[in-house]
Design a protein around this motif. Structure first.
Motif, short mmCIF file in Angstrom:
data_model
loop_
_atom_site.label_atom_id
_atom_site.label_comp_id
_atom_site.label_asym_id
_atom_site.label_seq_id
_atom_site.Cartn_x
_atom_site.Cartn_y
_atom_site.Cartn_z
N LEU A 224 15.40 26.53 -13.74
CA LEU A 224 15.81 25.15 -13.51
C LEU A 224 14.62 24.20 -13.36
O LEU A 224 14.79 22.98 -13.47
N SER A 225 13.42 24.74 -13.12
CA SER A 225 12.24 23.89 -12.98
C SER A 225 11.70 23.41 -14.33
O SER A 225 10.79 22.59 -14.38
N ASN A 226 12.28 23.92 -15.43
CA ASN A 226 11.79 23.56 -16.76
C ASN A 226 12.29 22.19 -17.20
O ASN A 226 13.31 21.69 -16.72
N ARG A 227 11.58 21.61 -18.16
CA ARG A 227 12.00 20.37 -18.82
C ARG A 227 12.68 20.74 -20.14
O ARG A 227 12.16 21.58 -20.89
N THR A 228 13.78 20.10 -20.43
CA THR A 228 14.55 20.45 -21.63
C THR A 228 13.73 20.28 -22.91
O THR A 228 13.77 21.15 -23.79
N TYR A 229 12.98 19.19 -23.03
CA TYR A 229 12.22 18.95 -24.26
C TYR A 229 11.12 20.00 -24.44
O TYR A 229 10.78 20.37 -25.57
N ALA A 230 10.54 20.49 -23.32
CA ALA A 230 9.46 21.48 -23.41
C ALA A 230 10.01 22.82 -23.88
O ALA A 230 9.39 23.50 -24.72
N LEU A 231 11.18 23.23 -23.36
CA LEU A 231 11.80 24.47 -23.83
C LEU A 231 12.19 24.34 -25.30
O LEU A 231 12.03 25.27 -26.08
N SER A 232 12.75 23.17 -25.66
CA SER A 232 13.14 22.93 -27.05
C SER A 232 11.93 23.01 -27.98
O SER A 232 11.98 23.66 -29.03
N ASN A 233 10.82 22.38 -27.58
CA ASN A 233 9.60 22.43 -28.39
C ASN A 233 9.08 23.86 -28.54
O ASN A 233 8.62 24.26 -29.62
N THR A 234 9.16 24.63 -27.47
CA THR A 234 8.70 26.03 -27.51
C THR A 234 9.51 26.84 -28.51
O THR A 234 8.96 27.59 -29.32
N LEU A 235 10.84 26.69 -28.46
CA LEU A 235 11.70 27.42 -29.38
C LEU A 235 11.43 27.05 -30.83
O LEU A 235 11.36 27.91 -31.71
N MET A 236 11.27 25.76 -31.09
CA MET A 236 11.12 25.29 -32.47
C MET A 236 9.73 25.58 -33.05
O MET A 236 9.59 25.73 -34.27
N CYS A 237 8.73 25.68 -32.19
CA CYS A 237 7.36 25.81 -32.70
C CYS A 237 6.75 27.20 -32.54
O CYS A 237 5.84 27.56 -33.29
N SER A 238 7.22 27.97 -31.57
CA SER A 238 6.66 29.31 -31.38
C SER A 238 7.71 30.34 -30.98
O SER A 238 7.38 31.38 -30.42
N GLY A 239 8.98 30.04 -31.26
CA GLY A 239 10.05 30.99 -31.01
C GLY A 239 10.01 32.15 -32.00
O GLY A 239 9.18 32.17 -32.92
N GLN A 240 10.91 33.11 -31.83
CA GLN A 240 10.89 34.29 -32.69
C GLN A 240 11.07 33.94 -34.16
O GLN A 240 10.55 34.62 -35.03
N GLY A 241 11.83 32.88 -34.43
CA GLY A 241 12.04 32.47 -35.83
C GLY A 241 10.78 31.97 -36.51
O GLY A 241 10.63 32.09 -37.72
#
Length: 263
Positions: free
Chosen positions: A177-194
């Protein structure tokens, strides 16, 4: 403590005295995931990834790419004046640790990977995973951090965590819950498993001792661990009984025992 690399501030902690081990947390976690890890004769260097914990969370996606994450991690380690060190990575942190060890193999003493992937094999599989990551990134932005916490905690790989004490599950939830939504989104889109390249062929070239740790109930990553062994004779695979994906939290004593024996 803070180290600034190319205008990005990274938060880290150093615990213990002895041989250095860089510890890298998983997606939506932070360095406090290692609070229960204690290793006699070792200095633990705990780092918050970009977009996580107390490290900076820039809006620009360029900082979240695997290339930049690896480069910045190396600069942090250089600033700490480390020449030879081991590296431990859990889940997303394990993928980053693997990519880092391939890029800087001459610096790594030992490599420990917990419940992590070497990347999706094949163009179609990577494309499917990229779409899945993109859809999740959009949902996080649209539905918010509490929705993400509920969604993430109910994934099948975390089912075994429901038996943990309330104090521990509250800590896990607090980190998410301490995370920021845009930061998690950026992580998934730029360095996620895909976006992560398949590194099967690179694993064969690694010369340092490598330990892969998986949980008994985590069938997917138990299978991945067996594949790691097939790729390289230097790799040892240990399965911890009675736990799932996050072995170091679900049974810290067993995790420490396995890790200490390897080290």
């Amino acid at each position: 403590m803070i180290i600034e690399i190319e205008n990005i501030k990274y938060y880290f902690q150093i615990k213990g005295v002895g041989k250095p081990i860089i510890c890298l947390h998983g997606f939506s976690e932070n360095l406090s995931t290692w609070n229960l890890l204690k290793l006699e004769g070792y200095q633990l260097i705990l780092i918050d990834f970009i977009g996580h914990g107390k490290s900076d969370k820039p809006y620009s996606r360029k900082y979240y790419s695997l290339k930049v994450m690896i480069k910045h991690l190396n600069k942090i380690i250089y600033e700490l004046n480390l020449k030879k060190y081991s590296m431990l990575g859990y889940s997303m942190g394990g993928r980053i640790a693997l990519a880092y060890a391939i890029a800087y193999s001459n610096e790594i003493d030992k490599l420990i990977l917990e419940s992590t992937s070497y990347g999706e094999a094949g163009f179609i599989n990577r494309l499917k995973r990229r779409r899945k990551d993109l859809n999740l990134a959009k949902s996080i932005l649209k539905d918010g951090i509490e929705w993400f916490d509920d969604y993430w905690s109910n994934l099948s790989i975390f089912e075994s965590q429901r038996k943990l004490s309330k104090s521990i599950t509250d800590e896990i939830r607090k980190r998410r819950l301490s995370n920021r939504t845009y930061a998690l989104s950026n992580t998934l889109m730029c360095s996620g498993q895909g976006k992560f390249p398949c590194m099967k062929s690179n694993i064969r070239k690694l010369s340092m001792p490598l330990l892969y740790i998986s949980g008994e109930y985590d069938k997917k990553y138990r299978h991945v661990g067996e594949n790691f062994k097939k790729f390289n004779a230097n790799i040892k695979h240990e399965t911890i009984k009675g736990v799932g994906h996050n072995t170091h939290i679900e049974d810290p004593n067993a995790f420490i025992e396995v890790l200490s024996k390897f080290l």
